[in-house]
Design a protein around this motif. Structure first.
Motif, PDB file in Angstrom:
ATOM      1  N   GLY A   9       0.801  -1.220   0.000  1.00 15.06           N
ATOM      2  CA  GLY A   9       0.000   0.000   0.000  1.00 15.06           C
ATOM      3  C   GLY A   9       0.831   1.267   0.000  1.00 15.06           C
ATOM      4  O   GLY A   9       2.002   1.260   0.402  1.00 15.06           O
ATOM      5  N   PHE A  10       0.217   2.339  -0.459  1.00 14.90           N
ATOM      6  CA  PHE A  10       0.845   3.659  -0.466  1.00 14.90           C
ATOM      7  C   PHE A  10      -0.067   4.651   0.248  1.00 14.90           C
ATOM      8  O   PHE A  10      -1.283   4.674   0.023  1.00 14.90           O
ATOM      9  N   PHE A  12      -0.653   8.639   1.084  1.00 15.43           N
ATOM     10  CA  PHE A  12      -0.293   9.931   0.492  1.00 15.43           C
ATOM     11  C   PHE A  12      -0.714  11.120   1.333  1.00 15.43           C
ATOM     12  O   PHE A  12      -1.869  11.233   1.740  1.00 15.43           O
ATOM     13  N   ILE A 106       0.063   7.551  -9.626  1.00 12.26           N
ATOM     14  CA  ILE A 106      -1.111   7.045  -8.906  1.00 12.26           C
ATOM     15  C   ILE A 106      -1.881   6.043  -9.771  1.00 12.26           C
ATOM     16  O   ILE A 106      -2.329   4.997  -9.283  1.00 12.26           O
ATOM     17  N   LEU A 109       0.052   2.778  -9.704  1.00  8.64           N
ATOM     18  CA  LEU A 109      -0.186   2.050  -8.458  1.00  8.64           C
ATOM     19  C   LEU A 109      -1.496   1.274  -8.526  1.00  8.64           C
ATOM     20  O   LEU A 109      -1.572   0.103  -8.150  1.00  8.64           O
ATOM     21  N   SER A 110      -2.528   1.948  -9.018  1.00 11.15           N
ATOM     22  CA  SER A 110      -3.837   1.309  -9.141  1.00 11.15           C
ATOM     23  C   SER A 110      -3.788   0.138 -10.124  1.00 11.15           C
ATOM     24  O   SER A 110      -4.318  -0.943  -9.856  1.00 11.15           O
ATOM     25  N   TYR A 114      -1.886  -1.957  -6.046  1.00  8.41           N
ATOM     26  CA  TYR A 114      -1.510  -1.463  -4.716  1.00  8.41           C
ATOM     27  C   TYR A 114      -2.717  -0.747  -4.128  1.00  8.41           C
ATOM     28  O   TYR A 114      -3.476  -0.085  -4.847  1.00  8.41           O
ATOM     29  N   ILE A 116      -4.324   2.270  -1.920  1.00  9.71           N
ATOM     30  CA  ILE A 116      -3.929   3.671  -1.794  1.00  9.71           C
ATOM     31  C   ILE A 116      -4.853   4.374  -0.803  1.00  9.71           C
ATOM     32  O   ILE A 116      -6.080   4.282  -0.908  1.00  9.71           O
ATOM     33  N   SER A 117      -4.254   5.083   0.159  1.00  4.50           N
ATOM     34  CA  SER A 117      -5.069   5.876   1.081  1.00  4.50           C
ATOM     35  C   SER A 117      -4.522   7.289   1.185  1.00  4.50           C
ATOM     36  O   SER A 117      -3.366   7.557   0.856  1.00  4.50           O
ATOM     37  N   TYR A 137      -9.077   6.725  -7.572  1.00  2.00           N
ATOM     38  CA  TYR A 137      -7.951   5.810  -7.381  1.00  2.00           C
ATOM     39  C   TYR A 137      -7.694   5.486  -5.907  1.00  2.00           C
ATOM     40  O   TYR A 137      -6.907   4.589  -5.608  1.00  2.00           O
ATOM     41  N   PHE A 138      -8.343   6.210  -5.012  1.00  2.00           N
ATOM     42  CA  PHE A 138      -8.073   6.046  -3.581  1.00  2.00           C
ATOM     43  C   PHE A 138      -9.061   5.068  -2.958  1.00  2.00           C
ATOM     44  O   PHE A 138     -10.273   5.218  -3.076  1.00  2.00           O
ATOM     45  N   CYS A 171       3.625  -0.647   3.978  1.00  2.00           N
ATOM     46  CA  CYS A 171       3.241   0.563   3.234  1.00  2.00           C
ATOM     47  C   CYS A 171       4.400   1.544   3.077  1.00  2.00           C
ATOM     48  O   CYS A 171       5.354   1.547   3.864  1.00  2.00           O
TER      49      CYS A 171
END
Length: 235
Positions: A9-10, A12, A106, A109-110, A114, A116-117, A137-138, A171
């Protein structure tokens, strides 16, 4: 350090990481500082990066030796005034304000599945993501109103991993401010700092600007770090 292959995970920050909105925050805080008779400076502007609204106001008042001159009610009114001015500045926000490379990153990542938050101290960040057409994407967002502590406390990044049902160690947190980097490090996540490495010297990984932030470059940096540490340990 965690291996790249272990990352799931990433997390941001928003202002100064995904979009140029940090400049709008600075303008709005500068306007308020002028009204309060507090001299604005680059040092003060840098100290406000990544810091929540009331904590930012208190820093400005402390900087001007005015921290004991106002009631909590007055401070709330000043914070609201700043936010109202900030929202007016955002009226014309669009995708052109996305920082170089970040939309592609981003999306990548999607595409690679991955999670994403969003770990922004700004209560306006969900609205900003919508304006930038990036909200889709989040997978999750931390509501800053639910937090007890602001950055550099690790709470927001601990929560940002938690809302993805991940451990912080799985993460990478992305930040442009030293307070944010400290927050990531305290949570146990890998910290990726974007900006001057002299200022972000506590970051596990560092890129000078957003255009350098890609999965390939992150993997290379993490692999090099592991090799360097292995070399030290073998001596």
């Amino acid at each position: 350090m965690t291996k790249f292959e272990q990352i799931k995970g990433f997390l941001f920050d928003l202002d100064g990481v995904i979009a140029n909105t940090s400049a709008y925050h600075s303008i709005a805080w500068h306007q308020l500082a002028d009204k309060l008779g507090v001299t604005w400076s680059d040092e003060l502007a840098n100290n406000l990066k990544g810091v929540g609204r009331m904590n930012s106001l208190n820093l400005i008042l402390k900087y001007g030796n005015k921290e004991n001159e106002y009631t909590e009610e007055q401070k709330e009114a000043f914070a609201k005034e700043k936010n109202d001015n900030y929202l007016k500045l955002l009226d014309h926000l669009d995708k052109s304000e996305i920082l170089p490379g970040m939309e592609d990153f981003i999306k990548d990542l999607s595409d690679h599945h991955y999670l994403i938050s969003l770990a922004s101290s700004s209560k306006n960040s969900p609205m900003v993501l919508e304006k930038l057409d990036l909200a889709k994407y989040f997978d999750a967002k931390v509501d800053p109103a639910t937090l007890k502590h602001g950055k550099p406390d690790p709470e927001i990044y601990t929560r940002a991993a938690e809302v993805l049902n991940l451990k912080p160690e799985e993460c990478i947190g992305v930040e442009d401010a030293s307070a944010g980097v400290k927050s990531i490090n305290g949570s146990g996540a890998i910290s990726l700092g974007i900006g001057d490495p002299r200022i972000l010297n506590e970051a596990d990984l560092n890129f000078k600007d957003t255009s350098e932030v890609t999965l390939t470059n992150i993997k290379r940096a993490m692999d090099m770090d592991l090799l360097e540490k292995a070399g030290v340990e073998s001596k």
